[in-house]
Design a protein around this motif. Structure first.
Motif, short mmCIF file in Angstrom:
data_model
loop_
_atom_site.label_atom_id
_atom_site.label_comp_id
_atom_site.label_asym_id
_atom_site.label_seq_id
_atom_site.Cartn_x
_atom_site.Cartn_y
_atom_site.Cartn_z
N UNK A 51 0.83 -1.21 0.00
CA UNK A 51 0.00 0.00 0.00
C UNK A 51 0.86 1.25 0.00
N UNK A 52 1.97 1.24 0.76
CA UNK A 52 2.86 2.40 0.78
C UNK A 52 3.47 2.65 -0.59
N UNK A 53 3.86 1.58 -1.29
CA UNK A 53 4.44 1.75 -2.62
C UNK A 53 3.41 2.26 -3.62
N UNK A 54 2.19 1.76 -3.52
CA UNK A 54 1.14 2.20 -4.45
C UNK A 54 0.78 3.66 -4.22
N UNK A 55 0.68 4.08 -2.96
CA UNK A 55 0.30 5.46 -2.64
C UNK A 55 1.47 6.42 -2.64
N UNK A 56 2.69 5.91 -2.73
CA UNK A 56 3.86 6.77 -2.70
C UNK A 56 4.12 7.38 -1.34
#
Length: 489
Positions: A51-56
């Motif tokens: 989720x952190x990678x997707x949302x930046x």
């Protein structure tokens, strides 16, 4: 260098689970509990990074929603205490870990360690914190959870507020440093949180000691009431003695020897009931046994004792009360379920020549008793039965002794052995204290010498990897930071 950051974050997430489990008490076996916990943490960790990678975003920004809340629901499901005790423990463990995260983060930012100082400080501080919890905090905390039932919801609210404050004022590793007001606010929260938790735990510990003292006083009060009752009956017997003698004299004049003999025997039996046998020389043991034997007699249970203890013993009175009262109370409740002719309890207590206290309590047990992973009976917890054996075990461990329960051939046997506490001149303790003092003095001497010789400090700070740690100990680092804050203001 970002690889060092990611490794440190994975290390932290693993040790958050370890810190929690060190104080956690599950309602399932530990093997099943650990399997559930590891599986849940792996799933939540993967979800956090995805989720952190997707949302930046940084994982720390979303960890509350992807790890904290799901893990709270998971651990609540497998916890033995599904009330305020669980929520306080959850907030305590999380805020302790966030506190360590922020401290290591600040150290790295102050020395511009590029995640090197952060990683190595976390590799050191988290195992040290876990060692402290295991050696110093775990047993007292579990004892508090078992014996105290009030106040946990209020303390849970305090822990939740500290959790929210730390989340709001925390500084992610990839974000710029705040102004001096934001930094000062973070430092104040970091300073107040351990002080608050220490005050809470100290307050809970005092409540538990008060509880134990009240219980001992209640046992002694029951013994005192029974003694007062016997004294009053004895006073009545002495007051009426002239009437009894007149009755015996009348029977003898009428040559009714058998009636006089029967009358005298009835008087002797009444006087024997007034005499309280001295079971041993120790007053605390006498008080506890008197109260427990009266309780056993009320349910038709007999208690046979074999006591060899002196007047003074090298153990605290409250600890003796905990062992005897809980062991006998559990045995009495177990005997209540048996036929009246089988309600017998055997108590053996002896202080050996090397001042070791051996205690044995035995009672009938018709049904087999299953035992849990800690060696305690794994029976349904109900009021008045089976709740005190954990306390007995903790007292035995406090004195470095042994505690064992077993059920065989229709008998339940409890055995405890207490070792005498070491005196003030114990050579091992004196030796350890001397080493600790020398280590503290050596560290202070090194700190003073390093800051008194700037050239030495500069040389140490140029050492690869470890140089950042010496930079933290350099007073010039904080002087420069203070000047920068003054210029910004």
């Amino acid at each position: 260098m970002t690889a060092l950051r990611d490794i440190s974050q994975l290390w932290v997430m693993a040790h958050v689970l370890v810190v929690f489990l060190l104080l956690f008490e599950p309602r399932r076996p530990w093997r099943t509990t650990i399997a559930i916990c590891v599986s849940g943490v792996v799933i939540m960790s993967v979800m956090t990074f995805v989720v952190a990678a997707v949302l930046g975003l940084s994982p720390i920004d979303i960890i509350f929603f992807t790890c904290s809340l799901p893990s709270m629901a998971l651990f609540f499901w497998i916890s033995k205490y599904q009330n305020g005790r669980f929520f306080f423990l959850f907030c305590l463990s999380d805020t302790m870990c966030i506190w360590l995260i922020q401290v290591t983060n600040l150290l790295d930012r102050l020395v511009r360690g590029e995640y090197v100082v952060m990683l190595f400080s976390r590799l050191i501080l988290f195992p040290l914190a876990e060692w402290f919890i295991w050696k110093r905090l775990r047993r007292p905390y579990q004892e508090l959870q078992q014996k105290l039932e009030r106040g946990w919801w209020l303390f849970s609210l305090i822990g939740l507020l500290y959790y929210l404050m730390l989340v709001m004022v925390s500084i992610p590793v990839d974000m710029p440093m705040p102004d001096w007001k934001g930094l000062l606010l973070l430092l104040l929260v970091l300073a107040l949180m351990p002080l608050t938790y220490l005050s809470i735990l100290h307050s809970l510990w005092r409540q538990m000691r008060i509880y134990e003292n009240v219980r001992l006083m209640e046992v002694q009060r029951q013994d005192y009431d029974a003694l007062c009752q016997k004294i009053e009956v004895g006073r009545i017997y002495r007051h009426d003695m002239r009437h009894h003698l007149a009755a015996v004299e009348s029977m003898l004049r009428q040559e009714d020897n058998s009636g006089a003999l029967q009358y005298i025997r009835s008087l002797s039996g009444g006087l024997e009931e007034l005499t309280e046998p001295a079971r041993c020389a120790n007053p605390t043991v006498n008080a506890v046994l008197t109260a427990c034997i009266v309780q056993a007699a009320n349910v038709g249970c007999t208690v046979e004792t074999r006591l060899r203890v002196p007047e003074q013993m090298p153990f605290e009175e409250t600890d003796l009360c905990v062992i005897l009262a809980n062991a006998l109370e559990n045995a009495i409740h177990a005997c209540q379920e048996l036929p009246e002719d089988q309600r017998q309890i055997y108590l053996s207590m002896e202080l050996t020549e090397n001042r070791r206290l051996l205690i044995s309590v035995e009672n009938p047990c018709l049904q087999p008793v299953p035992f849990g992973p800690e060696g305690l009976p794994d029976v349904p917890r109900r009021e008045g039965h089976g709740l005190g054996l954990q306390s007995v075990k903790q007292v035995a461990e406090k004195y470095g002794g042994l505690f064992r329960c077993q059920c065989e051939e229709g008998r339940f046997l409890l055995r405890a052995a207490l070792m005498p506490p070491a005196g003030p001149e114990d050579p091992k303790k004196t030796h350890s204290k001397n080493w600790a003092s020398l280590a503290v003095l050596a560290a202070l001497a090194f700190l003073i010498v390093m800051n008194a010789l700037p050239a030495l400090a500069d040389t140490l700070e140029r050492i690869p990897l470890a140089g950042g740690l010496f930079l933290v100990l350099d007073w010039r680092t904080y002087a420069a930071m203070f000047r920068e804050l003054v210029l910004r203001a």
